[in-house]
Write a protein that holds these residues in place. Structure first.
Motif, mmCIF file in Angstrom:
data_model
loop_
_atom_site.group_PDB
_atom_site.id
_atom_site.type_symbol
_atom_site.label_atom_id
_atom_site.label_comp_id
_atom_site.label_asym_id
_atom_site.label_seq_id
_atom_site.Cartn_x
_atom_site.Cartn_y
_atom_site.Cartn_z
ATOM 1 N N SER A 114 8.874 18.164 68.048
ATOM 2 C CA SER A 114 8.184 19.438 67.842
ATOM 3 C C SER A 114 9.163 20.604 67.858
ATOM 4 O O SER A 114 8.872 21.684 67.347
ATOM 5 C CB SER A 114 7.031 19.630 68.825
ATOM 6 O OG SER A 114 7.458 19.541 70.141
ATOM 7 N N TYR A 169 2.506 19.228 76.470
ATOM 8 C CA TYR A 169 2.010 18.453 77.620
ATOM 9 C C TYR A 169 0.485 18.414 77.674
ATOM 10 O O TYR A 169 -0.093 18.182 78.729
ATOM 11 C CB TYR A 169 2.577 19.052 78.927
ATOM 12 C CG TYR A 169 4.079 19.093 78.919
ATOM 13 C CD1 TYR A 169 4.828 17.963 79.233
ATOM 14 C CD2 TYR A 169 4.766 20.247 78.535
ATOM 15 C CE1 TYR A 169 6.210 17.981 79.181
ATOM 16 C CE2 TYR A 169 6.156 20.274 78.477
ATOM 17 C CZ TYR A 169 6.869 19.137 78.803
ATOM 18 O OH TYR A 169 8.240 19.155 78.740
ATOM 19 N N THR A 227 3.445 17.001 70.333
ATOM 20 C CA THR A 227 4.568 16.060 70.207
ATOM 21 C C THR A 227 4.157 14.652 70.623
ATOM 22 O O THR A 227 3.225 14.481 71.423
ATOM 23 C CB THR A 227 5.751 16.528 71.082
ATOM 24 O OG1 THR A 227 6.821 15.600 70.933
ATOM 25 C CG2 THR A 227 5.385 16.604 72.558
ATOM 26 N N SER A 230 6.562 12.940 72.041
ATOM 27 C CA SER A 230 7.696 12.665 72.932
ATOM 28 C C SER A 230 7.303 12.455 74.388
ATOM 29 O O SER A 230 8.017 11.780 75.120
ATOM 30 C CB SER A 230 8.691 13.826 72.890
ATOM 31 O OG SER A 230 9.286 13.947 71.628
ATOM 32 N N LYS A 231 6.231 13.072 74.848
ATOM 33 C CA LYS A 231 5.975 13.090 76.277
ATOM 34 C C LYS A 231 4.920 12.047 76.661
ATOM 35 O O LYS A 231 5.267 10.946 77.023
ATOM 36 C CB LYS A 231 5.573 14.510 76.699
ATOM 37 C CG LYS A 231 6.565 15.590 76.238
ATOM 38 C CD LYS A 231 7.828 15.613 77.051
ATOM 39 C CE LYS A 231 9.016 16.332 76.436
ATOM 40 N NZ LYS A 231 8.872 17.715 76.041
HETATM 41 C C1 LIG Z 1 9.522 18.560 75.474
HETATM 42 C C2 LIG Z 1 8.963 19.781 74.836
HETATM 43 C C3 LIG Z 1 8.732 19.832 73.466
HETATM 44 C C4 LIG Z 1 8.888 18.615 72.632
HETATM 45 O O1 LIG Z 1 10.075 18.393 72.141
HETATM 46 P P1 LIG Z 1 10.238 17.284 71.007
HETATM 47 O O2 LIG Z 1 11.174 17.920 70.071
HETATM 48 O O3 LIG Z 1 8.902 17.023 70.400
HETATM 49 O O4 LIG Z 1 10.763 16.079 71.710
HETATM 50 C C5 LIG Z 1 8.189 20.973 72.917
HETATM 51 N N1 LIG Z 1 7.869 22.019 73.675
HETATM 52 C C6 LIG Z 1 8.051 21.997 74.998
HETATM 53 C C7 LIG Z 1 7.626 23.153 75.808
HETATM 54 C C8 LIG Z 1 8.608 20.883 75.620
HETATM 55 O O5 LIG Z 1 8.803 20.873 76.933
#
Ligand SMILES: *Cc1c(COP(=O)(O)O)cnc(C)c1O
Length: 362
Positions: A94, A197, A224, A226-227
């Motif tokens: 993201s 999140y 995302t 990712s989390k």
């Molecule tokens: C971890 C995070 C992201 C996501 O990062 P990616 O590039 O999708 O891994 C985005 N915004 C915030 C606030 C985050 O903490």
């Protein structure tokens, strides 16, 4: 040989260099709780899909991300509210998607308003896009100050970033707060609701960002894999926006950005959403256990709606982070401000609670 190299743009030359994480002493069990990653390995069904996709990587990925887009649109749609594929755009994480948003809307010198302390990537992507960062301080209780953010908007403001839950403090704004906020933001200013999140939020009056995106065409929701979904290493993030806005963001995106393996892993993960959500529930139980124990110890940690907790350790930050490292816990210090610690596996959280007790008596 020539001795000079072509000049790097000043907005880029002045960016902070990436600081790699510190190493753990040999023989100590290490827990990396510095990047808000999911501690669980990928599900077997997701690994199978990834393995199979590996056999076809001689081909380019589907440029239109068709299967992934359709799967995500179906996943986000409810009987009351359809999210069509034309409202989606993707990035390699993201953070990259946010870069595409800024490339779409920010011209040289335009202002991007965001809370601070917040996600470290914000000032970086703003500078790279040629924009000017306008940082708005958090309230003393580590929350976004939405009133001050409204006041920070000027004629030059093109984008406002709302990070909720806020990284690194963990606090979340409510739906009614964001609704009031949006009514006060000019409708030609993009408001990005960064919900990295969102899956970890369990609160009354929780933000329903998709409802607001339906109501306000200037709202762009950023999420995302990712989390909560545990695909940080594959780099996939996405945007939900008005179709015209999403089309602009797609136009500004890297062609063939999200790779073939990542696209397949997203489809498999959406299929396994129930299993993944059970893991999120377990992490939330751990978050509650950790937060409650910290408060009982006497720590003033803000209530977290994310998969991490924030210690406002001020001038002791670096000393305490170094101490944590000697015990195998790799935390994320923000010099002079505080320490962010990801909720990990129960063993990692136990080490954190031991350390947090020691920190109070040191
Ligand atoms: C971890 C995070 C992201 C996501 O990062 P990616 O590039 O999708 O891994 C985005 N915004 C915030 C606030 C985050 O903490």
């Amino acid at each position: 040989m020539r001795v000079t190299t072509p000049k790097i743009r000043s907005a880029v030359a002045s960016l902070p260099a990436y600081v790699p994480g510190a190493r753990i002493p040999d023989g100590v069990q290490a827990f990396k709780v510095s990047s808000n990653e999911n501690p669980y390995p990928p599900l077997p069904s997701v690994v199978d899909a990834i393995t199979e996709a590996a056999l076809t990587v001689n081909r380019y990925p589907d440029m239109g991300n068709t299967e992934m887009t359709d799967a995500l649109a179906a996943f986000l749609s409810t009987p009351e509210r359809e999210v069509s594929a034309e409202r989606l755009a993707f990035g390699t994480g993201s953070v990259a998607a946010l870069g595409h948003i800024l490339s779409t809307f920010v011209d040289e010198g335009d202002e991007v308003v965001f809370p601070w302390r917040s996600f470290e990537a914000y000032p970086i992507v703003t500078s790279v896009a040629g924009g000017k960062s306008v940082r708005v301080r958090l309230t003393p209780d580590h929350r976004l100050d939405l009133d001050a953010m409204v006041e920070a908007v000027t004629d030059r403001t093109r984008v406002v970033l709302v990070c909720t839950p806020n990284n690194p403090t963990g606090t979340a704004v409510s739906h009614s707060q964001v609704l009031r906020f949006l009514h006060r933001i000019p409708d030609d200013v993009i408001v990005v609701l960064d919900e990295a999140y969102v899956e970890f939020v369990r609160k009354d009056d929780a933000l329903d960002a998709l409802a607001l995106a339906d109501q306000f065409p200037n709202v762009v929701v950023l999420r995302t894999f990712s989390k909560a979904y545990g695909l940080a290493g594959l780099r996939v993030g996405y945007v939900i926006a008005h179709p015209d806005i999403a089309a602009g963001i797609r136009a500004a995106s890297t062609p063939f950005g999200v790779n073939l393996v990542a696209q397949v892993a997203v489809v498999a993960s959406l299929r396994a959403a129930d299993e993944l959500n059970a893991r999120v529930d377990a992490l939330i139980d751990e978050r509650t256990r950790v937060w409650t124990a910290l408060r009982e110890l006497g720590w003033d940690v803000p209530p977290s709606q994310a998969n991490f907790v924030w210690f406002p350790t001020g001038t002791r930050t670096e000393e305490l982070a170094a101490h944590a490292r000697t015990r195998g816990l790799l935390v994320r210090p923000f010099a002079g401000e505080g320490i962010r610690v990801t909720i990990g596996e129960p063993e990692a959280n136990d080490v954190l609670l031991e350390l947090a007790a020691e920190w109070l008596t040191q």
